[in-house]
Write a protein that holds these residues in place. Structure first.
Motif, short mmCIF file in Angstrom:
data_model
loop_
_atom_site.label_atom_id
_atom_site.label_comp_id
_atom_site.label_asym_id
_atom_site.label_seq_id
_atom_site.Cartn_x
_atom_site.Cartn_y
_atom_site.Cartn_z
N HIS A 1 -8.74 4.85 -12.22
CA HIS A 1 -7.33 4.81 -12.54
C HIS A 1 -6.95 3.37 -12.79
N LEU A 2 -6.00 3.16 -13.68
CA LEU A 2 -5.61 1.82 -14.09
C LEU A 2 -4.12 1.62 -13.81
N ILE A 3 -3.80 0.45 -13.26
CA ILE A 3 -2.41 0.10 -12.96
C ILE A 3 -2.01 -1.02 -13.91
N ASP A 4 -0.87 -0.88 -14.56
CA ASP A 4 -0.38 -1.90 -15.48
C ASP A 4 -0.10 -3.20 -14.73
N GLY A 5 -0.57 -4.31 -15.27
CA GLY A 5 -0.39 -5.61 -14.65
C GLY A 5 1.07 -6.02 -14.51
N GLY A 6 1.95 -5.42 -15.30
CA GLY A 6 3.37 -5.71 -15.20
C GLY A 6 3.98 -5.31 -13.87
N LEU A 7 3.29 -4.45 -13.13
CA LEU A 7 3.78 -4.02 -11.82
C LEU A 7 3.36 -4.98 -10.69
N VAL A 8 2.50 -5.95 -11.00
CA VAL A 8 2.00 -6.86 -9.97
C VAL A 8 3.07 -7.90 -9.63
N ALA A 9 3.43 -7.95 -8.34
CA ALA A 9 4.42 -8.92 -7.88
C ALA A 9 3.73 -10.19 -7.38
N THR A 10 2.72 -10.03 -6.50
CA THR A 10 2.01 -11.19 -5.97
C THR A 10 0.53 -10.86 -5.80
N VAL A 11 -0.26 -11.92 -5.80
CA VAL A 11 -1.70 -11.79 -5.59
C VAL A 11 -2.10 -12.84 -4.57
N ASP A 12 -2.80 -12.42 -3.51
CA ASP A 12 -3.41 -13.39 -2.62
C ASP A 12 -4.89 -13.05 -2.52
N ASP A 13 -5.59 -13.68 -1.62
CA ASP A 13 -7.04 -13.56 -1.57
C ASP A 13 -7.55 -12.12 -1.49
N LYS A 14 -6.92 -11.28 -0.67
CA LYS A 14 -7.43 -9.93 -0.44
C LYS A 14 -6.43 -8.83 -0.76
N THR A 15 -5.26 -9.19 -1.30
CA THR A 15 -4.21 -8.19 -1.49
C THR A 15 -3.48 -8.41 -2.81
N VAL A 16 -3.26 -7.30 -3.52
CA VAL A 16 -2.40 -7.28 -4.70
C VAL A 16 -1.17 -6.47 -4.31
N ARG A 17 -0.02 -7.09 -4.35
CA ARG A 17 1.23 -6.39 -4.00
C ARG A 17 1.99 -6.08 -5.29
N LEU A 18 2.43 -4.83 -5.36
CA LEU A 18 3.16 -4.38 -6.54
C LEU A 18 4.67 -4.49 -6.32
N SER A 19 5.41 -4.51 -7.41
CA SER A 19 6.86 -4.58 -7.34
C SER A 19 7.49 -3.20 -7.18
N ALA A 20 6.69 -2.15 -7.28
CA ALA A 20 7.17 -0.77 -7.15
C ALA A 20 6.58 -0.14 -5.90
N ASN A 21 7.33 0.77 -5.29
CA ASN A 21 6.81 1.53 -4.16
C ASN A 21 5.61 2.36 -4.62
#
Length: 84
Positions: free
Chosen positions: A49-69
């Motif tokens: 499954h693929l998630i659009d990069g436009g939903l990415v709010a922040t990126v750190d070493d081990k976590t990608v946080r999205l702007s949507a629930n």
């Protein structure tokens, strides 16, 4: 949109509500590919499954946080062919 080049393989993808959505398999263009083990059951099994990069709010070493629930983010997921 966050810099997708900072996303590392095996990072956790988390919705804005803190719910785990999946694990990064890689980045393809402006989309995050989730591991097949996060693909679900039935007709979804065996597909990345693929998630659009436009939903990415922040990126750190081990976590990608999205702007949507999480429940909203999964409605934007795209499915890749099983042979990929």
């Amino acid at each position: 949109m966050a810099d997708l080049s900072n996303i590392k393989e095996h990072a956790d993808v988390i919705g804005a509500d803190g719910v785990h959505i999946g694990t990064v398999d890689g980045v393809e263009g402006n989309r995050i590919k989730l591991t097949k083990k996060d693909s679900g059951q039935g007709g979804h099994a065996g597909h990345h499954h693929l998630i659009d990069g436009g939903l990415v709010a922040t990126v750190d070493d081990k976590t990608v946080r999205l702007s949507a629930n999480a429940d909203v983010a999964v409605t934007f997921e795209q499915e890749e062919d099983a042979k990929s």
